[in-house]
Scaffold this active site. Structure first.
Site: not given
Ligand code: NAP
Length: 374
Positions: A150, A243
């Protein structure tokens, strides 16, 4: 206009919810399938917590959340917002089953056969998708396309606009929002009134490596990294979304500050030329006021897809310095992946681009990628 059915892996998280918000009323895509962890699987999406200010679309609220192993029910095009702990294997399995995965997760970004894509920066790198399919024997439209970290997205878009002046060295310090850590993210007692000078998960290495792949050159089935060096320090600050990156850059051609500002303001690329639904126009807004850009005032501009640059001034060490800002969950995550998918589909529909695009187009035309009239 045909709409393509899409799925979302990790649909319940910060980025997954942003996908749903951005896809509401999208002219080309409609959400028909959602997956998350066993904690959410089997539940109606509308019965889970919705944490965005825009309303949850009723057609998505009705969907039942699938477990990650229900691959055979997933549509041929899916976005991934999975936690990195599971994204690597899961995305590879979906790709092997003939599905095109457009991912946010870090796991496959530096794979030499996976496009790390920002449509404004390196649309030609999409050709790697064809190389990936051939090398890995992926069937149908199977494959993985990723967007960068990001913070990297803002930095890479700025450097792409300055590429004409020959970038030779870059030093970056970021001030990253809490939403970048997902939900529930950083504990409030750690974050409030504080600056945390470290972000785990290799955040600084991502800026130092992904930026060079993005600005690199695609030739002969591989990407040669850009030759410049990047040094990064990343910090977490008590900001909700957005950011900020403080960037110092050395430019071999020594343009004037006015030329730098003009190059940033004039920057435009394939998404703007193709008028992709989510493409910001212009992609970079240059601010003249000394106290801009600010996350609270600027980050939602252009539906969160605009990169903001201000405070362009001389740097006594590298020559030029400036402050850049972008919405980490939109431009830096869900919007980035959605723009990647828009580019793939637009190229497929126009018959342009690599063989991979034509494959998707052919699959769309024959119904292998399920479509529906809007
Ligand atoms: P998050 O809010 O923690 O969401 C994680 C997601 O993954 C939820 O839907 C969760 O489902 C699922 N998950 C977790 N453990 C799992 C498992 N064992 N099996 C299946 N599903 C699982 O994270 P996020 O911020 O949305 O980020 C998601 C991805 O995008 C990450 O790889 C992160 O590094 C990347 N990213 C994030 C951002 C940002 O600004 N937030 C920016 C760029 C990239 P449950 O709700 O059912 O647990």
């Amino acid at each position: 206009m045909e709409r393509i059915d899409v799925g979302i892996l990790g649909a319940t998280g910060t980025v997954g919810q942003q996908f749903i918000a951005l896809l509401a009323g999208h002219p080309w895509f409609r959400v028909t399938w959602l997956a998350a962890s066993e904690r959410s699987a089997g539940k109606r999406y509308g019965d889970l917590a919705w944490r965005l200010p825009s309303p949850l679309p009723a057609d998505v609220a009705r969907l039942e959340v699938a477990p990650l192993d229900a691959i055979d029910k997933a549509p041929s095009l899916a976005f991934s917002a999975l936690d990195a702990s599971v994204a690597g294997e899961a995305e590879a399995a979906f790709a092997a089953s003939g599905r095109l995965i457009v991912s946010n997760a870090r796991n496959h970004r530096m794979d030499p056969l996976v496009p790390l894509l920002i449509p404004e920066v390196n649309p030609d790198h999409l050709s790697l998708l064809e190389d990936q399919r051939r090398a890995r024997g992926l069937k149908g439209t199977g494959g993985i396309v990723t967007n960068p970290n990001c913070s990297v997205i803002n930095i890479a878009i700025v450097l792409a606009a300055l590429r004409q002046f020959d970038v030779t060295r870059v030093i970056v310090t970021t001030l990253q929002a809490l939403s970048g850590a997902g939900y529930p993210g950083v504990a409030s007692l750690d974050a409030l009134g504080n600056v945390i000078p470290y972000i785990g998960g290799g955040e600084e290495e991502k800026i130092e490596t992904e930026t060079r792949k993005l600005l690199g050159t695609y030739e002969g089935g591989t990407v040669r990294n850009a030759p410049f060096a990047v040094s990064a320090t990343t910090t977490r600050v008590p900001v909700a979304d957005g950011h900020t990156a403080v960037i110092s850059v050395e430019l071999a051609k020594k343009p004037s500050l006015d030329e730098v500002a003009a190059a940033l303001a004039a920057f435009t690329s394939e998404p703007q030329a193709r008028e992709l639904p989510l493409a910001p126009t212009p992609p970079i807004v240059v601010h003249q006021a000394q106290d801009r850009p600010q996350p609270r005032l600027d980050v939602h501009h252009g539906r969160g897809m605009t990169v903001h640059v201000g405070r362009i001034r001389p740097c006594p060490i590298l020559g030029y310095k400036m402050v850049a800002l972008g919405h980490n969950v939109v431009r830096g995550a869900a919007g980035a992946a959605l723009l990647n998918a828009e580019l793939i589909v637009a190229r497929a529909r126009s018959g342009a681009g690599a063989h991979a695009d034509r494959e998707l187009h052919a699959a769309t035309a024959t119904g292998k990628v399920k479509t529906q009239n809007a």
